[in-house]
Design a protein around this motif. Structure first.
Motif, mmCIF file in Angstrom:
data_model
loop_
_atom_site.group_PDB
_atom_site.id
_atom_site.type_symbol
_atom_site.label_atom_id
_atom_site.label_comp_id
_atom_site.label_asym_id
_atom_site.label_seq_id
_atom_site.Cartn_x
_atom_site.Cartn_y
_atom_site.Cartn_z
ATOM 1 N N TYR A 113 37.395 -41.859 76.823
ATOM 2 C CA TYR A 113 37.172 -42.630 75.486
ATOM 3 C C TYR A 113 38.171 -43.917 75.438
ATOM 4 C CZ TYR A 113 35.308 -38.236 73.962
ATOM 5 O OH TYR A 113 34.406 -37.054 74.035
ATOM 6 N N LEU A 114 39.185 -43.974 76.463
ATOM 7 C CA LEU A 114 39.924 -45.507 76.344
ATOM 8 C C LEU A 114 39.611 -46.448 77.770
ATOM 9 C CD1 LEU A 114 42.149 -47.362 75.134
ATOM 10 C CD2 LEU A 114 43.801 -45.726 76.297
ATOM 11 N N VAL A 115 40.149 -45.754 78.963
ATOM 12 C CA VAL A 115 40.331 -46.580 79.889
ATOM 13 C C VAL A 115 39.046 -47.278 80.520
ATOM 14 C CG1 VAL A 115 40.941 -46.715 82.480
ATOM 15 C CG2 VAL A 115 42.577 -45.532 80.746
ATOM 16 N N LEU A 116 37.888 -46.305 80.578
ATOM 17 C CA LEU A 116 36.628 -46.501 81.112
ATOM 18 C C LEU A 116 35.760 -47.521 80.121
ATOM 19 C CD1 LEU A 116 35.365 -43.371 83.270
ATOM 20 C CD2 LEU A 116 36.376 -45.581 84.225
ATOM 21 N N PRO A 117 35.831 -47.051 78.937
ATOM 22 C CA PRO A 117 35.121 -47.967 77.889
ATOM 23 C C PRO A 117 35.743 -49.431 77.956
ATOM 24 C CG PRO A 117 35.354 -45.831 77.041
ATOM 25 C CD PRO A 117 36.048 -45.873 78.283
ATOM 26 N N GLY A 118 37.083 -49.488 77.962
ATOM 27 C CA GLY A 118 37.737 -50.477 77.598
ATOM 28 C C GLY A 118 37.634 -51.458 78.777
ATOM 29 N N ALA A 119 37.525 -51.181 80.056
ATOM 30 C CA ALA A 119 37.356 -51.478 81.120
ATOM 31 C C ALA A 119 35.933 -52.031 81.503
ATOM 32 C CB ALA A 119 38.186 -51.213 82.490
ATOM 33 N N SER A 120 34.947 -51.414 80.714
ATOM 34 C CA SER A 120 33.600 -51.656 81.127
ATOM 35 C C SER A 120 32.905 -52.927 81.241
ATOM 36 C CB SER A 120 32.895 -50.618 80.298
ATOM 37 O OG SER A 120 32.941 -50.769 79.104
ATOM 38 N N PRO A 121 33.413 -53.819 80.387
ATOM 39 C CA PRO A 121 32.792 -55.222 80.589
ATOM 40 C C PRO A 121 33.024 -55.882 81.656
ATOM 41 C CG PRO A 121 33.633 -54.954 78.309
ATOM 42 C CD PRO A 121 34.210 -53.776 79.032
ATOM 43 N N LEU A 122 34.332 -55.721 82.336
ATOM 44 C CA LEU A 122 34.599 -56.327 83.664
ATOM 45 C C LEU A 122 33.972 -55.668 84.888
ATOM 46 C CD1 LEU A 122 38.423 -57.485 83.107
ATOM 47 C CD2 LEU A 122 36.300 -59.009 83.640
ATOM 48 N N ILE A 123 34.020 -54.147 84.483
ATOM 49 C CA ILE A 123 33.527 -53.539 85.777
ATOM 50 C C ILE A 123 32.100 -53.709 85.754
ATOM 51 C CG2 ILE A 123 32.748 -51.080 86.409
ATOM 52 C CD1 ILE A 123 35.169 -50.053 85.042
ATOM 53 N N MET A 124 31.021 -54.095 84.652
ATOM 54 C CA MET A 124 29.655 -54.500 84.725
ATOM 55 C C MET A 124 29.607 -55.799 85.270
ATOM 56 S SD MET A 124 28.369 -51.824 83.911
ATOM 57 C CE MET A 124 26.361 -52.433 83.529
ATOM 58 N N ALA A 125 30.560 -56.744 85.038
ATOM 59 C CA ALA A 125 30.619 -58.046 85.837
ATOM 60 C C ALA A 125 30.731 -57.863 87.248
ATOM 61 C CB ALA A 125 31.740 -58.863 85.020
ATOM 62 N N GLY A 126 31.711 -57.017 87.555
ATOM 63 C CA GLY A 126 31.834 -56.817 89.256
ATOM 64 C C GLY A 126 30.451 -56.461 89.816
ATOM 65 N N ILE A 127 29.787 -55.197 89.060
ATOM 66 C CA ILE A 127 28.686 -54.782 89.823
ATOM 67 C C ILE A 127 27.616 -55.879 89.774
ATOM 68 C CG2 ILE A 127 26.888 -53.308 89.243
ATOM 69 C CD1 ILE A 127 28.926 -51.449 87.817
ATOM 70 N N ARG A 128 27.592 -56.683 88.826
ATOM 71 C CA ARG A 128 26.392 -57.837 88.833
ATOM 72 C C ARG A 128 26.871 -58.721 89.972
ATOM 73 N NH1 ARG A 128 23.849 -61.073 83.842
ATOM 74 N NH2 ARG A 128 22.223 -61.869 85.098
ATOM 75 N N HIS A 129 28.100 -59.060 90.348
ATOM 76 C CA HIS A 129 28.224 -59.708 91.295
ATOM 77 C C HIS A 129 27.802 -59.163 92.710
ATOM 78 C CE1 HIS A 129 31.710 -62.261 93.539
ATOM 79 N NE2 HIS A 129 30.542 -62.480 93.973
#
Length: 257
Positions: A165-181
């Protein structure tokens, strides 16, 4: 009107480029640059055949497996390193050293250690795709909003619940940016690995067409890669919109406020 604008953005520039290409090749025959109609016919004949199953399917399988492995490793390691100052202090020099070594340079070494097989190609792709996801995950975890952290403390979130509920949702915008790269990096490394050491795949077919001086067929493989890149981008954007729906909603609410 919005749909028309989107269609114009997607197809306007490609239509202009195709028109210029057609005009530049209409006056004569260039052996190295086929006409658009010739390329279109070649594309259909080559890739809408058994080559789709013998080359495209294996390539896409390698790419998707590599991205899945990179995602699991990158997020798991990134969360662990992002949450622990000790791990960051211990691993940062090693990570910087490994990241500085291009994965393509390791192809000769991996050929000796693993051989010419799918494992070698998947390893090359993972070694390239891992870093954008890993580094973005670390940064995303480290830059978690203080309000969210305090909220988690108030609700006494611990362990798995805190991660969910905290770590993964909070970091998800940057994680998705990394996946796109990583999508772009993975497609490049897929082709390079197949060109160097493979008996099938899109990269193998392109280099094989070049060796046979089959120019239209070679160009058709290049255009296939472009189409695959566009399709991967469209699918990823749809997934990203669904995963980050809460994030975009929060941004819109902030802008309205």
């Amino acid at each position: 009107m919005t749909v028309i604008k989107r269609l114009g953005m997607w197809f306007g520039l490609p239509a202009i480029l195709i028109a210029l290409w057609w005009a530049s090749t209409a006056q004569g025959v260039n052996f190295f640059v086929p006409k658009p109609d010739k390329l279109a016919a070649t594309f259909v004949n080559v890739w809408f055949s058994e080559k789709f199953f013998s080359d495209v399917v294996p390539s896409m399988g390698r790419l998707l497996i590599s991205l899945a492995v990179s995602l699991v490793l990158g997020v798991a390691l990134g969360v662990a390193i992002g949450l622990s100052r000790t791990l960051r202090w211990l691993l940062e020099p090693l990570l910087e050293f490994i990241r500085a070594v291009p994965s393509t340079i390791l192809i000769p070494v991996l050929l000796l250690l693993i051989g010419i097989n799918d494992t070698m190609k998947i390893t090359v792709i993972v070694l390239g795709c891992l870093w954008p996801i890993l580094l973005n995950t670390i940064e995303g975890v480290r830059s978690l909003d203080e309000v969210l952290k305090n909220t988690a403390l108030v609700y006494r979130l611990r362990g798995f619940d805190r991660m969910r509920y905290l770590v993964l949702p909070g970091a998800s915008p940057l994680i998705m940016a990394g996946i796109r790269h990583s999508l772009a990096v993975g497609l490049i490394l897929l082709v390079v690995s197949e060109m160097f050491a493979s008996t099938d795949g899109i990269g193998y077919s392109i280099i094989n067409f070049q060796n046979r001086i089959a120019i239209p067929e070679m160009w058709s493989g290049i255009f296939l890669l472009g189409i695959i890149g566009v399709l991967l981008s469209v699918v990823f954007q749809a997934i990203q919109k669904r995963v980050l729906g809460w994030y975009y909603g929060l941004k819109e609410a902030s802008n309205d406020g």
